[in-house]
Design a protein around this motif. Structure first.
Motif, mmCIF file in Angstrom:
data_model
loop_
_atom_site.group_PDB
_atom_site.id
_atom_site.type_symbol
_atom_site.label_atom_id
_atom_site.label_comp_id
_atom_site.label_asym_id
_atom_site.label_seq_id
_atom_site.Cartn_x
_atom_site.Cartn_y
_atom_site.Cartn_z
ATOM 1 N N GLU A 28 -11.681 -12.620 4.295
ATOM 2 C CA GLU A 28 -11.212 -13.221 3.046
ATOM 3 C C GLU A 28 -11.515 -14.709 3.017
ATOM 4 O OE1 GLU A 28 -8.654 -11.745 5.053
ATOM 5 O OE2 GLU A 28 -9.059 -9.782 4.244
ATOM 6 N N ALA A 29 -11.491 -15.356 4.206
ATOM 7 C CA ALA A 29 -11.747 -16.788 4.248
ATOM 8 C C ALA A 29 -13.221 -17.081 3.978
ATOM 9 C CB ALA A 29 -11.341 -17.364 5.600
ATOM 10 N N ARG A 30 -14.088 -16.201 4.443
ATOM 11 C CA ARG A 30 -15.517 -16.436 4.234
ATOM 12 C C ARG A 30 -15.970 -15.987 2.847
ATOM 13 N NH1 ARG A 30 -18.105 -13.325 8.867
ATOM 14 N NH2 ARG A 30 -16.038 -12.564 9.250
ATOM 15 N N HIS A 31 -15.287 -15.013 2.276
ATOM 16 C CA HIS A 31 -15.667 -14.469 0.971
ATOM 17 C C HIS A 31 -14.440 -14.484 0.063
ATOM 18 C CE1 HIS A 31 -19.374 -13.158 2.846
ATOM 19 N NE2 HIS A 31 -18.660 -12.612 3.813
ATOM 20 N N PRO A 32 -14.126 -15.619 -0.539
ATOM 21 C CA PRO A 32 -12.897 -15.690 -1.333
ATOM 22 C C PRO A 32 -12.926 -14.842 -2.594
ATOM 23 C CG PRO A 32 -14.137 -17.740 -1.503
ATOM 24 C CD PRO A 32 -14.842 -16.887 -0.498
ATOM 25 N N GLY A 33 -14.083 -14.386 -3.038
ATOM 26 C CA GLY A 33 -14.157 -13.574 -4.245
ATOM 27 C C GLY A 33 -13.788 -12.117 -4.020
ATOM 28 N N ARG A 34 -13.729 -11.684 -2.778
ATOM 29 C CA ARG A 34 -13.403 -10.283 -2.497
ATOM 30 C C ARG A 34 -11.927 -10.012 -2.725
ATOM 31 N NH1 ARG A 34 -16.520 -8.459 2.990
ATOM 32 N NH2 ARG A 34 -18.624 -8.773 2.194
ATOM 33 N N ARG A 35 -11.655 -8.812 -3.205
ATOM 34 C CA ARG A 35 -10.272 -8.411 -3.410
ATOM 35 C C ARG A 35 -9.728 -7.760 -2.153
ATOM 36 N NH1 ARG A 35 -9.899 -5.284 -9.110
ATOM 37 N NH2 ARG A 35 -11.005 -6.800 -10.375
ATOM 38 N N ARG A 36 -8.440 -7.918 -1.972
ATOM 39 C CA ARG A 36 -7.760 -7.226 -0.879
ATOM 40 C C ARG A 36 -7.437 -5.815 -1.342
ATOM 41 N NH1 ARG A 36 -3.262 -11.444 1.328
ATOM 42 N NH2 ARG A 36 -4.707 -13.033 2.051
ATOM 43 N N PRO A 37 -7.371 -4.853 -0.416
ATOM 44 C CA PRO A 37 -6.973 -3.506 -0.833
ATOM 45 C C PRO A 37 -5.527 -3.525 -1.313
ATOM 46 C CG PRO A 37 -7.216 -3.632 1.556
ATOM 47 C CD PRO A 37 -7.692 -4.927 0.989
ATOM 48 N N PRO A 38 -5.173 -2.660 -2.259
ATOM 49 C CA PRO A 38 -3.800 -2.670 -2.777
ATOM 50 C C PRO A 38 -2.810 -2.309 -1.677
ATOM 51 C CG PRO A 38 -4.975 -0.745 -3.562
ATOM 52 C CD PRO A 38 -5.981 -1.607 -2.856
ATOM 53 N N GLU A 39 -1.641 -2.953 -1.726
ATOM 54 C CA GLU A 39 -0.609 -2.687 -0.731
ATOM 55 C C GLU A 39 0.008 -1.317 -0.996
ATOM 56 O OE1 GLU A 39 2.247 -5.732 -0.277
ATOM 57 O OE2 GLU A 39 0.757 -7.315 -0.289
ATOM 58 N N GLN A 40 0.371 -0.636 0.085
ATOM 59 C CA GLN A 40 0.995 0.681 -0.033
ATOM 60 C C GLN A 40 2.444 0.501 -0.472
ATOM 61 O OE1 GLN A 40 -0.611 3.509 0.343
ATOM 62 N NE2 GLN A 40 -2.498 2.466 0.892
ATOM 63 N N PRO A 41 2.938 1.396 -1.341
ATOM 64 C CA PRO A 41 4.344 1.287 -1.737
ATOM 65 C C PRO A 41 5.231 1.617 -0.536
ATOM 66 C CG PRO A 41 3.373 3.297 -2.609
ATOM 67 C CD PRO A 41 2.262 2.505 -1.984
ATOM 68 N N PRO A 42 6.437 1.060 -0.498
ATOM 69 C CA PRO A 42 7.318 1.338 0.632
ATOM 70 C C PRO A 42 7.709 2.811 0.671
ATOM 71 C CG PRO A 42 8.502 0.159 -1.080
ATOM 72 C CD PRO A 42 7.058 0.190 -1.485
ATOM 73 N N GLU A 43 8.000 3.297 1.872
ATOM 74 C CA GLU A 43 8.386 4.695 2.021
ATOM 75 C C GLU A 43 9.752 4.923 1.380
ATOM 76 O OE1 GLU A 43 8.262 6.417 5.871
ATOM 77 O OE2 GLU A 43 6.418 5.388 6.395
ATOM 78 N N PRO A 44 9.952 6.089 0.785
ATOM 79 C CA PRO A 44 11.271 6.368 0.219
ATOM 80 C C PRO A 44 12.283 6.555 1.352
ATOM 81 C CG PRO A 44 9.878 8.303 0.063
ATOM 82 C CD PRO A 44 9.018 7.185 0.570
ATOM 83 N N PRO A 45 13.563 6.332 1.076
ATOM 84 C CA PRO A 45 14.565 6.488 2.131
ATOM 85 C C PRO A 45 14.701 7.950 2.551
ATOM 86 C CG PRO A 45 15.622 6.099 0.027
ATOM 87 C CD PRO A 45 14.147 5.918 -0.184
ATOM 88 N N LEU A 46 15.172 8.157 3.772
ATOM 89 C CA LEU A 46 15.363 9.510 4.281
ATOM 90 C C LEU A 46 16.407 10.250 3.457
ATOM 91 C CD1 LEU A 46 14.686 11.540 6.504
ATOM 92 C CD2 LEU A 46 16.515 10.532 7.850
#
Length: 99
Positions: A28-46
């Motif tokens: 990301e530091a070398r290629h600031p135009g690249r997007r990060r992959p979307p974050e995973q939603p948190p797991e639902p509670p047990l």
């Protein structure tokens, strides 16, 4: 005749600067135009809050029924069975009452 320049990985100043600045090695530091992959939603509670409240209340009902049965003179094994039966019977009732 000239001497060949050392490779980047052999150059001591470069290795030292990479250790001090770990972000220099991140893509990301070398290629600031690249997007990060979307974050995973948190797991639902047990257990949901509703299910936890119902189960805790059913355990309290079972302990109460078993304890009162034992104090009433019923043998311990039968008092445990009475408590388990009361707890099992209380689950559907409490599920309907607690909303």
């Amino acid at each position: 005749m000239t001497t060949p320049e050392p490779r980047a990985s052999q150059h001591p100043e470069r290795r030292h600067s990479e250790r001090r600045h770990p972000e220099a090695r991140q893509p990301e530091a070398r290629h600031p135009g690249r997007r990060r992959p979307p974050e995973q939603p948190p797991e639902p509670p047990l257990l949901t809050l509703h299910a936890a409240v119902v189960l805790v209340a059913a355990v309290l009902v079972g302990f109460t029924a078993g304890g009162l049965s034992h104090l009433g003179g019923v043998p311990a094994a039968l008092a445990v069975l009475a408590g388990l039966g009361a707890a099992g019977g209380a689950v559907p009732v409490l599920r309907g009452l607690i909303r």
